[in-house]
Design a protein around this motif. Structure first.
Motif, mmCIF file in Angstrom:
data_model
loop_
_atom_site.group_PDB
_atom_site.id
_atom_site.type_symbol
_atom_site.label_atom_id
_atom_site.label_comp_id
_atom_site.label_asym_id
_atom_site.label_seq_id
_atom_site.Cartn_x
_atom_site.Cartn_y
_atom_site.Cartn_z
ATOM 1 N N ALA A 142 0.420 -1.514 -0.348
ATOM 2 C CA ALA A 142 -0.069 0.020 -0.347
ATOM 3 C C ALA A 142 0.890 1.497 -0.156
ATOM 4 N N PHE A 143 1.910 1.800 0.754
ATOM 5 C CA PHE A 143 3.331 2.342 0.930
ATOM 6 C C PHE A 143 3.515 2.113 -0.598
ATOM 7 N N LEU A 144 3.688 1.376 -1.295
ATOM 8 C CA LEU A 144 4.294 1.852 -2.381
ATOM 9 C C LEU A 144 3.329 2.250 -3.338
ATOM 10 N N SER A 145 2.034 2.039 -3.266
ATOM 11 C CA SER A 145 1.174 2.242 -4.547
ATOM 12 C C SER A 145 0.986 4.012 -4.009
ATOM 13 N N VAL A 146 0.987 4.172 -2.435
ATOM 14 C CA VAL A 146 0.887 5.467 -2.443
ATOM 15 C C VAL A 146 1.763 6.796 -2.553
ATOM 16 N N VAL A 147 3.029 5.755 -3.117
ATOM 17 C CA VAL A 147 4.311 6.985 -2.855
ATOM 18 C C VAL A 147 4.501 7.419 -4.150
ATOM 19 N N GLY A 148 3.966 6.656 -5.536
ATOM 20 C CA GLY A 148 3.804 7.028 -6.593
ATOM 21 C C GLY A 148 3.998 5.619 -7.655
ATOM 22 N N SER A 198 6.382 3.767 -11.107
ATOM 23 C CA SER A 198 7.668 3.440 -11.367
ATOM 24 C C SER A 198 8.392 2.549 -11.406
ATOM 25 N N ASP A 199 8.626 1.860 -12.971
ATOM 26 C CA ASP A 199 9.574 0.571 -12.949
ATOM 27 C C ASP A 199 9.409 0.215 -11.854
ATOM 28 N N PHE A 200 11.017 1.214 -11.365
ATOM 29 C CA PHE A 200 11.558 0.697 -9.858
ATOM 30 C C PHE A 200 10.285 0.376 -8.906
ATOM 31 N N LEU A 201 9.534 0.532 -8.211
ATOM 32 C CA LEU A 201 9.194 0.580 -7.079
ATOM 33 C C LEU A 201 7.433 -0.400 -7.709
ATOM 34 N N SER A 202 7.299 -0.782 -9.503
ATOM 35 C CA SER A 202 6.334 -1.799 -9.472
ATOM 36 C C SER A 202 6.603 -3.168 -9.354
ATOM 37 N N ASP A 203 8.329 -2.690 -9.721
ATOM 38 C CA ASP A 203 9.162 -4.015 -9.607
ATOM 39 C C ASP A 203 9.371 -4.778 -8.396
ATOM 40 N N PHE A 204 9.805 -3.884 -7.444
ATOM 41 C CA PHE A 204 9.978 -3.975 -5.904
ATOM 42 C C PHE A 204 9.408 -5.592 -4.927
ATOM 43 N N ASP A 205 10.214 -6.504 -4.780
ATOM 44 C CA ASP A 205 9.801 -7.620 -4.380
ATOM 45 C C ASP A 205 9.642 -7.097 -3.173
ATOM 46 N N HIS A 260 23.081 0.114 -6.527
ATOM 47 C CA HIS A 260 23.674 0.036 -7.838
ATOM 48 C C HIS A 260 22.414 0.303 -8.220
ATOM 49 N N LYS A 261 22.727 1.850 -9.297
ATOM 50 C CA LYS A 261 21.788 3.124 -10.029
ATOM 51 C C LYS A 261 20.674 1.907 -10.873
ATOM 52 N N GLY A 262 19.776 2.394 -10.394
ATOM 53 C CA GLY A 262 18.113 1.404 -10.738
ATOM 54 C C GLY A 262 17.908 0.731 -9.712
ATOM 55 N N ASN A 263 18.394 0.774 -8.464
ATOM 56 C CA ASN A 263 17.921 -0.452 -7.345
ATOM 57 C C ASN A 263 17.742 0.157 -6.087
ATOM 58 N N VAL A 280 21.273 14.752 -6.255
ATOM 59 C CA VAL A 280 20.659 13.278 -5.559
ATOM 60 C C VAL A 280 18.493 13.367 -6.432
ATOM 61 N N ASN A 281 18.944 12.355 -6.464
ATOM 62 C CA ASN A 281 17.498 12.101 -7.470
ATOM 63 C C ASN A 281 16.733 10.858 -6.398
ATOM 64 N N TYR A 282 15.913 12.562 -5.272
ATOM 65 C CA TYR A 282 14.727 11.814 -4.337
ATOM 66 C C TYR A 282 13.561 12.532 -4.340
ATOM 67 N N THR A 283 12.506 11.701 -3.945
ATOM 68 C CA THR A 283 11.297 11.552 -3.802
ATOM 69 C C THR A 283 11.205 12.508 -2.446
ATOM 70 N N CYS A 284 10.014 13.529 -2.819
ATOM 71 C CA CYS A 284 9.586 14.004 -1.379
ATOM 72 C C CYS A 284 7.929 13.705 -1.055
ATOM 73 N N ILE A 285 8.063 13.217 0.277
ATOM 74 C CA ILE A 285 6.500 13.113 0.737
ATOM 75 C C ILE A 285 6.822 13.380 1.668
#
Length: 192
Positions: free
Chosen positions: A60-66, A68-75, A131-134, A155-160
């Protein structure tokens, strides 16, 4: 005006008598401590947490924060949570990792300034280890403020924010907890 004030006073008193104003977090005086909030969030996010909901809250947290391919693929099924994770680059408030070598760093800021090059150091740690992308870095503040330039330059980061992101996530979690009244009520108090 006096009649309105009297009605408000009566309404507040009735609410108090029904126990609607009770909040254990306020009673304990921990409502503004960053470390306490990190511990609470980490427990809710933890698939092995005492809430018994597995990885549902993390999903649920991952669906709320945005999106992205990374978040969709996070196991989330193999995810583990570390709070106050110590690395040579500093102490990360919440570090979420999984068996696929992916990570999520949550830097929690409540009334505290950024440390020197804080997000830069965390980014370097994650870049070297995952590593980058992970990995993804989230910067959590009360209102969604950005990190200072000296902390996050390049730095590439997301504000929440607690105001929107965390409250929206908690609303989802409360719905998921319909059959878990103790967890649900705790989440309701935390959201309040």
């Amino acid at each position: 005006a006096r009649l309105i004030l009297e009605k408000v006073k009566v309404s507040r008193n009735e609410s108090r008598l029904r126990g609607e104003q009770f909040n254990i977090f306020l009673v304990c005086g921990v409502n503004h401590y960053e470390v306490t909030h990190s511990a609470i969030l980490a427990e809710f996010l933890n698939p092995q947490g005492s809430h018994g909901q597995g990885d549902a809250y993390l999903k649920a947290f991952l669906s709320v924060v945005g999106k992205s391919d990374f978040l969709s693929d996070f196991d989330t099924s193999t995810a583990s949570i570390n709070k106050e994770f110590s690395a040579s680059d500093g102490r990360m408030d919440i570090l979420i990792t999984n068996d696929k070598g992916q990570s999520i760093i949550i830097e929690n800021k409540i009334y505290a300034p950024d440390q020197s090059k804080q997000l830069i150091r965390y980014n370097n740690f994650a870049l070297n280890k995952y590593h980058k992308g992970n990995y993804a870095i989230f910067y959590l503040t009360l209102w969604g403020s950005e990190a200072s330039e000296q902390s996050a330059e390049g730095v590439n980061y997301t504000c929440i924010s607690y105001k929107e992101t965390i409250l929206t996530w908690l609303e989802h979690c409360i719905q998921l907890s319909a059959q878990k009244p103790l967890v649900r009520e705790t989440m309701i108090q935390y959201a309040n």
